[in-house]
Structures are given as structure tokens and as C-alpha cells.
Write a protein that holds these residues in place. Sequence first.
Motif, PDB file in Angstrom:
ATOM      1  N   ILE A 207       0.911  -1.320  -0.114  1.00  0.00           N
ATOM      2  CA  ILE A 207      -0.037  -0.084   0.030  1.00  0.00           C
ATOM      3  C   ILE A 207       1.022   1.024   0.072  1.00  0.00           C
ATOM      4  CG2 ILE A 207      -1.642   1.391   1.341  1.00  0.00           C
ATOM      5  CD1 ILE A 207      -2.652  -1.383   2.236  1.00  0.00           C
ATOM      6  N   ILE A 208       1.843   1.298   0.726  1.00  0.00           N
ATOM      7  CA  ILE A 208       2.875   2.322   0.945  1.00  0.00           C
ATOM      8  C   ILE A 208       3.690   2.545  -0.427  1.00  0.00           C
ATOM      9  CG2 ILE A 208       4.827   3.156   2.142  1.00  0.00           C
ATOM     10  CD1 ILE A 208       3.640   2.310   4.758  1.00  0.00           C
ATOM     11  N   TYR A 209       4.326   1.425  -0.820  1.00  0.00           N
ATOM     12  CA  TYR A 209       5.203   1.789  -2.142  1.00  0.00           C
ATOM     13  C   TYR A 209       4.519   1.664  -3.417  1.00  0.00           C
ATOM     14  CZ  TYR A 209       8.640   1.650   1.457  1.00  0.00           C
ATOM     15  OH  TYR A 209       9.551   1.877   2.597  1.00  0.00           O
ATOM     16  N   ALA A 210       3.210   1.176  -3.401  1.00  0.00           N
ATOM     17  CA  ALA A 210       2.613   1.064  -4.962  1.00  0.00           C
ATOM     18  C   ALA A 210       2.326   2.521  -5.351  1.00  0.00           C
ATOM     19  CB  ALA A 210       1.290   0.135  -4.942  1.00  0.00           C
ATOM     20  N   THR A 211       2.258   3.069  -6.631  1.00  0.00           N
ATOM     21  CA  THR A 211       1.870   3.993  -7.146  1.00  0.00           C
ATOM     22  C   THR A 211       0.529   4.366  -7.062  1.00  0.00           C
ATOM     23  OG1 THR A 211       1.962   3.302  -9.416  1.00  0.00           O
ATOM     24  CG2 THR A 211       3.497   4.607  -8.775  1.00  0.00           C
ATOM     25  N   ASP A 212      -0.328   3.200  -7.231  1.00  0.00           N
ATOM     26  CA  ASP A 212      -1.770   3.012  -7.117  1.00  0.00           C
ATOM     27  C   ASP A 212      -2.440   2.020  -6.329  1.00  0.00           C
ATOM     28  OD1 ASP A 212      -2.820   5.260  -9.445  1.00  0.00           O
ATOM     29  OD2 ASP A 212      -0.906   4.242  -9.740  1.00  0.00           O
ATOM     30  N   VAL A 213      -3.686   2.228  -5.709  1.00  0.00           N
ATOM     31  CA  VAL A 213      -4.034   0.937  -4.977  1.00  0.00           C
ATOM     32  C   VAL A 213      -5.467   0.890  -5.440  1.00  0.00           C
ATOM     33  CG1 VAL A 213      -4.453  -0.209  -2.672  1.00  0.00           C
ATOM     34  CG2 VAL A 213      -2.206   1.303  -2.912  1.00  0.00           C
ATOM     35  N   THR A 214      -5.938  -0.502  -5.903  1.00  0.00           N
ATOM     36  CA  THR A 214      -7.204  -0.521  -6.149  1.00  0.00           C
ATOM     37  C   THR A 214      -7.621  -1.671  -5.027  1.00  0.00           C
ATOM     38  OG1 THR A 214      -6.913  -2.165  -7.694  1.00  0.00           O
ATOM     39  CG2 THR A 214      -6.772   0.305  -8.447  1.00  0.00           C
ATOM     40  N   THR A 215      -9.105  -1.654  -5.238  1.00  0.00           N
ATOM     41  CA  THR A 215      -9.642  -2.569  -4.355  1.00  0.00           C
ATOM     42  C   THR A 215     -10.944  -2.929  -5.313  1.00  0.00           C
ATOM     43  OG1 THR A 215     -10.611  -3.552  -2.368  1.00  0.00           O
ATOM     44  CG2 THR A 215     -11.169  -1.465  -2.610  1.00  0.00           C
ATOM     45  N   THR A 238      -6.843   5.619   4.897  1.00  0.00           N
ATOM     46  CA  THR A 238      -7.415   6.859   4.587  1.00  0.00           C
ATOM     47  C   THR A 238      -6.453   7.964   4.415  1.00  0.00           C
ATOM     48  OG1 THR A 238      -8.900   6.383   6.526  1.00  0.00           O
ATOM     49  CG2 THR A 238      -8.715   8.542   5.931  1.00  0.00           C
ATOM     50  N   HIS A 239      -5.329   7.590   4.713  1.00  0.00           N
ATOM     51  CA  HIS A 239      -4.081   8.663   4.219  1.00  0.00           C
ATOM     52  C   HIS A 239      -3.624   8.456   2.975  1.00  0.00           C
ATOM     53  CE1 HIS A 239      -0.668  10.999   5.531  1.00  0.00           C
ATOM     54  NE2 HIS A 239       0.266   9.915   4.727  1.00  0.00           N
ATOM     55  N   VAL A 240      -4.084   7.225   2.369  1.00  0.00           N
ATOM     56  CA  VAL A 240      -3.420   7.174   1.091  1.00  0.00           C
ATOM     57  C   VAL A 240      -4.810   7.189  -0.065  1.00  0.00           C
ATOM     58  CG1 VAL A 240      -1.387   6.047   1.639  1.00  0.00           C
ATOM     59  CG2 VAL A 240      -3.470   4.761   0.929  1.00  0.00           C
ATOM     60  N   GLN A 241      -5.796   7.900   0.623  1.00  0.00           N
ATOM     61  CA  GLN A 241      -6.943   7.630  -0.324  1.00  0.00           C
ATOM     62  C   GLN A 241      -6.817   8.298  -1.576  1.00  0.00           C
ATOM     63  OE1 GLN A 241     -10.625   9.225   1.279  1.00  0.00           O
ATOM     64  NE2 GLN A 241      -9.738  10.546   2.536  1.00  0.00           N
ATOM     65  N   HIS A 242      -6.041   9.027  -2.180  1.00  0.00           N
ATOM     66  CA  HIS A 242      -5.810  10.052  -3.184  1.00  0.00           C
ATOM     67  C   HIS A 242      -5.554   9.103  -4.410  1.00  0.00           C
ATOM     68  CE1 HIS A 242      -1.759   9.799  -1.071  1.00  0.00           C
ATOM     69  NE2 HIS A 242      -1.388   9.685  -2.283  1.00  0.00           N
ATOM     70  N   LYS A 243      -4.717   7.901  -3.695  1.00  0.00           N
ATOM     71  CA  LYS A 243      -4.210   6.904  -4.891  1.00  0.00           C
ATOM     72  C   LYS A 243      -4.904   5.576  -4.693  1.00  0.00           C
ATOM     73  CE  LYS A 243      -0.283   4.744  -2.293  1.00  0.00           C
ATOM     74  NZ  LYS A 243       1.138   4.403  -2.343  1.00  0.00           N
ATOM     75  N   LEU A 244      -6.027   5.580  -3.930  1.00  0.00           N
ATOM     76  CA  LEU A 244      -6.971   4.376  -3.675  1.00  0.00           C
ATOM     77  C   LEU A 244      -8.309   4.737  -4.504  1.00  0.00           C
ATOM     78  CD1 LEU A 244      -7.504   1.924  -1.932  1.00  0.00           C
ATOM     79  CD2 LEU A 244      -8.514   3.556  -0.367  1.00  0.00           C
ATOM     80  N   LYS A 245      -8.712   3.335  -5.140  1.00  0.00           N
ATOM     81  CA  LYS A 245      -9.895   3.425  -5.859  1.00  0.00           C
ATOM     82  C   LYS A 245     -10.630   1.931  -6.025  1.00  0.00           C
ATOM     83  CE  LYS A 245     -11.021   4.921 -10.684  1.00  0.00           C
ATOM     84  NZ  LYS A 245     -12.323   5.479 -10.563  1.00  0.00           N
ATOM     85  N   VAL A 458      -6.398   4.004 -14.542  1.00  0.00           N
ATOM     86  CA  VAL A 458      -5.429   4.107 -13.718  1.00  0.00           C
ATOM     87  C   VAL A 458      -4.177   3.630 -14.042  1.00  0.00           C
ATOM     88  CG1 VAL A 458      -4.800   2.559 -11.596  1.00  0.00           C
ATOM     89  CG2 VAL A 458      -7.242   3.110 -11.769  1.00  0.00           C
ATOM     90  N   TYR A 459      -3.931   2.727 -15.062  1.00  0.00           N
ATOM     91  CA  TYR A 459      -2.662   2.507 -15.377  1.00  0.00           C
ATOM     92  C   TYR A 459      -2.219   3.805 -16.360  1.00  0.00           C
ATOM     93  CZ  TYR A 459      -3.914  -2.637 -15.274  1.00  0.00           C
ATOM     94  OH  TYR A 459      -4.139  -3.866 -14.929  1.00  0.00           O
ATOM     95  N   SER A 460      -2.947   4.714 -16.878  1.00  0.00           N
ATOM     96  CA  SER A 460      -2.484   5.752 -17.671  1.00  0.00           C
ATOM     97  C   SER A 460      -2.477   7.119 -16.723  1.00  0.00           C
ATOM     98  CB  SER A 460      -3.320   6.015 -18.835  1.00  0.00           C
ATOM     99  OG  SER A 460      -4.151   5.112 -19.207  1.00  0.00           O
ATOM    100  N   ASP A 461      -2.662   7.052 -15.523  1.00  0.00           N
ATOM    101  CA  ASP A 461      -2.655   8.362 -14.626  1.00  0.00           C
ATOM    102  C   ASP A 461      -1.506   8.728 -14.533  1.00  0.00           C
ATOM    103  OD1 ASP A 461      -1.609   7.087 -12.558  1.00  0.00           O
ATOM    104  OD2 ASP A 461      -3.834   6.999 -11.364  1.00  0.00           O
ATOM    105  N   SER A 462      -1.235   9.750 -13.855  1.00  0.00           N
ATOM    106  CA  SER A 462       0.044  10.484 -13.852  1.00  0.00           C
ATOM    107  C   SER A 462       0.892  10.137 -12.565  1.00  0.00           C
ATOM    108  CB  SER A 462      -0.258  11.916 -13.746  1.00  0.00           C
ATOM    109  OG  SER A 462      -0.910  12.281 -12.404  1.00  0.00           O
ATOM    110  N   ALA A 463       0.481   9.144 -11.903  1.00  0.00           N
ATOM    111  CA  ALA A 463       1.281   8.678 -10.521  1.00  0.00           C
ATOM    112  C   ALA A 463       2.429   7.985 -11.303  1.00  0.00           C
ATOM    113  CB  ALA A 463       0.486   8.010  -9.733  1.00  0.00           C
ATOM    114  N   ARG A 464       3.528   7.938 -10.822  1.00  0.00           N
ATOM    115  CA  ARG A 464       4.700   7.472 -11.135  1.00  0.00           C
ATOM    116  C   ARG A 464       5.572   6.992 -10.203  1.00  0.00           C
ATOM    117  NH1 ARG A 464       2.574   7.414 -15.167  1.00  0.00           N
ATOM    118  NH2 ARG A 464       2.959   8.280 -17.387  1.00  0.00           N
ATOM    119  N   LEU A 465       6.491   5.825 -10.522  1.00  0.00           N
ATOM    120  CA  LEU A 465       7.467   5.380  -9.458  1.00  0.00           C
ATOM    121  C   LEU A 465       8.620   6.484  -9.230  1.00  0.00           C
ATOM    122  CD1 LEU A 465       7.251   1.539 -10.363  1.00  0.00           C
ATOM    123  CD2 LEU A 465       6.914   2.440  -8.001  1.00  0.00           C
ATOM    124  N   ILE A 466       8.931   6.839 -10.199  1.00  0.00           N
ATOM    125  CA  ILE A 466      10.009   8.126 -10.008  1.00  0.00           C
ATOM    126  C   ILE A 466       9.729   9.239 -10.989  1.00  0.00           C
ATOM    127  CG2 ILE A 466      12.049   7.000  -9.201  1.00  0.00           C
ATOM    128  CD1 ILE A 466      12.572   6.352 -12.358  1.00  0.00           C
TER     129      ILE A 466
END
Length: 466
Positions: A207-215, A238-245, A458-466
Motif C-alpha cells: 500500500i505504501i510503495y505502490a503508485t496506485d492501490v485499487t480494491t 484513509t491517508h493514501v485515499q488519493h491513490k485508492l480506487k 488507472v494504468y495511464s494516470d500521472s502517478a509514477r514510481l519516480i
Amino acid sequence: MNIVHIASELAPFAKVGGLADMVYGLAQECRRLGARVEVIIPKYDHCFKEAQMVMQNLKSFDGPNSYDNTIWRIDVHGLTVTLVEPHHPEQLFRRGLIYGCPDDVSRFIYFSRAALEYLYKRKDKIDVIHVHDWSTAICAPLIKQMYLLLGLAVKKCVLTIHNLEHQGLCTVQDLSQSGLNGKDFLTSDKMQDVKNPELINLLKGGIIYATDVTTVSPRYEKEIKTPLGGAGLDTLLTHVQHKLKGILNGIDLDYWRPDFTIEQKKDKKSALQKKLKLETSDAPLACAVTRLATQKAPDLIRHAIFRTLEKGGQFVLVGTPASPEIDQMFRKVKKELSKNKKVAIVLDYDEPLSKLVFAGADMIVIPSLFEPCGLTQMIAQRYGTVPVVRATGGLADTVFEGETGFLFEYPDEAGVNWALDRALACCRDQKEAWKKLIQNGMSRDFGWKKPAEEYMKVYSDSARLI
Ligand code: ADP
């Protein structure tokens, strides 16, 4: 787009539950949408006999030791599936099962590292590595803290939480086996478990290290951010809800394709009654097709059997007991009702029989304590079988009171009675209203197209590992 799933299950060969169906369904649909998709899983001994070898002597690590792995490839209806076979003295995946060994955590840490090692050696450019549940969640910290530094070319790592119940708790030493320094991760902002501060929590790391988390459903996404549904991870989620879907799973419409019309459903009911030696009758026939695990509220399933009989209905249970206690409970019920021609209890995993049950039953009872998505309520609707479900997780997202089924809020006997009694009465006395429920359910689209389009976003959103 180049997508690689790293997973512990893949339907239909290596399947324990919904995770296997999801990886297969999503991968196939993304392929249809134009992506290049590969699924990497362990080479379990009980399947994949006709795979082709693609790499030999791939070295991977288990703490200070390194072992060879053979990499195999198989095409599954057009989908590229890569199999990792470790030549490890512990015979990690030659156990005749997927989970259930005392060293499960070590087995899947080893597999996750070996899968990444293979991708690293292959030197592909990857857009997304998609990992699933605790068993491959460690890929996220491994990518972020090790493989990016080594030069693995990957833009994103997506984690899907299929079930928060299992989080992969292990020791610092277990984590160190992966090559990460376990001690460095035993802090509250990294992988330290909330309830057992001396332990590492692999899912938390994902959860912490992924760029996106889905359920797997929008309702479950809300529930896991609460203390009741969060299994200790609610604050973090709750803290990472910006990247949770929450994205609702689909079902495989080719596999779950009813070969009958609404009018022919009564023939299926007779066939089911005949097959299971039940009385041939028009009485409402309820069913449950399920793992009999605590999550599925086995005591309420037992209650539903007796309540249905009390109200003059019939009941078919096809269930796989998940523990000796639950097995014993249902064996007792089965014995008690052995002469009753209105009930059939099959304590086994039987997919062909499940198809006949979905087709022949009038309603399906699903009283789960929690249900991240749930597939049986969707399969049932497609087969004209009306769901009677607890309003939780994916059940609440896919069954609508009075439109496609019957719901109840509280997971107790009164709750089951409230919904089941109404369903039995409607089925028996209100033929037109019942037919409408069936029609509404059968005309819903539970396919993978829409969910896969959401995953592609989700795969194409702007979040990146680096
Ligand atoms: P979970 O993944 O929590 O077990 P789901 O409803 O998401 O529950 O998926 C369960 C899948 O396994 C469904 O396809 C269901 O038909 C199937 N299944 C569960 N138990 C049995 C059984 N005893 N026999 C045949 N199929 C089963």
C-alpha cells in the motif's frame, strides 16, 4: 501499453478464489483493449504440463543463498502466461496446493523476488507491474527500494487488494530473505504491523510503495477506511485515499453463459432436483455456492437452510468447508437432514454442479460478514437466480432491493429472516414481480469491459514510481 501482472493465482488452472478470476478476466479484457499483457505466476506442480521453457538458470535470492529458476511460457487463450519454477531445496511450489503451508510467506517472498529478477534480466520497458494481495505485495517495496536503482525500466506499480483479511505478517528476518534489509522497514511509516509492532506487514508495504492501490468494489473501498472494515489498516488507507480506487470486478461472460431462456428455467430446476434426488416440486428453491469460511457467515447459511425448510422451500448447498470445525458443523446438518427430500448438501468444490445450481435455483443466499466484491451474486443474476444478500461490500454495489434482489443490513438470524422470508413469499405468491426481478438481473452487464476501461485509466494516470 505493456502490463505485467505478478500474482499467486490465475483462473482456471491455479485458482483458490476470486483473485484468480479477476487476474484472468482483467488481463484478457486489457488485451482486447490493445494492451500487451503478461501474467507471471509460480509453476505449481499440479498444472501447466505443456509449457515451453524460455530461460534456464535464472539466479534468484533467498537471503544469502541463490538458487536457479527455470522460466516457462504458456499461451492461455491468447494470454501470455510466464511460470517461475524455483529449484529450491524446499520445493516451494511442489506442494499440491497454493496456500496453506507454514512457510507461505517465504514461498511468495521468494516468488515475488524471482519474478522481478526475471523482468530485470529481460530488460523490457514496462508501463505497469500489477500485483495482488499480500502474496505479491512485496514487489512494490522491492521495485521502489531495489530494482529501480538497479535499472529496471518500469513506470508504475499497481496493487489490488482483493481481501484485507490476509496481510502477510512475518518477521524482520523473513523480509530480509527478499534482499531488503528487514530492520530498516520495521517502522510505523514503512512496513511495521499496527497490531503486532514486532512484525512486518507485507500488504502494508504494498500500500505504501505502490503508485496506485485499487480494491474490488466501490463499497469495499469505503468500508476498508473504517475501523470496522479496515483490519488495522484503515488509518493508512484513509491517508493514501488519493491513490485508492474501488473498481467492481467483472465476470467471464463466455464461461458464465446460460444456455436457456427464462421460460426454460423451470426445466433446469427439475434437472437440478433430479440430479440431487430432491422432490420434484414448484416450491421455492434457495441455494448457496460458497467457501464455508468465517467471512461467509456459515452459521447464517446453516440458519437459512432451516428457515427455508420451515417456510416450505427447498435448499441446495454446495460448499467447501474452510476449517475442521465448520466441516463438522455441516456434516452434522447433513446427517440430521439426510432423509429430507427438500435439501441437498454437497460439501465439496464442484464447478459443473455449481453451474446447474446457478441455473436451477430460484434464489441464492449470501449472508457474508464482509464481501470485497463477490462473484456468485453476479453469476446468479446472469442465470436468473435472485440474490438474497447482506448489504456489504460488492454485494451492496451489485444487488438492488426490489429491483434485482433482497437485502438485509445486520448479519444475524433476524436479518436473514427479513430478506429470505420476503424472497420466499415473492417467489411463491407474486409470479409477475418475481419474473421482473429475474429479467432485471439477467439483463445487467457484469462483463469485464467497463472495469477494464477503469483499470486502463488507472494504468495511464500521472502517478509514477519516480
Ligand atoms: P471468494 O473469492 O471469497 O471465495 P467469490 O464469490 O468472489 O468468493 O468467488 C467464489 C467463486 O468460487 C465463484 O465462482 C463460485 O462459484 C466458486 N465457488 C465457491 N465455492 C464453490 C464450490 N464449493 N463449488 C464450486 N464453485 C465454488
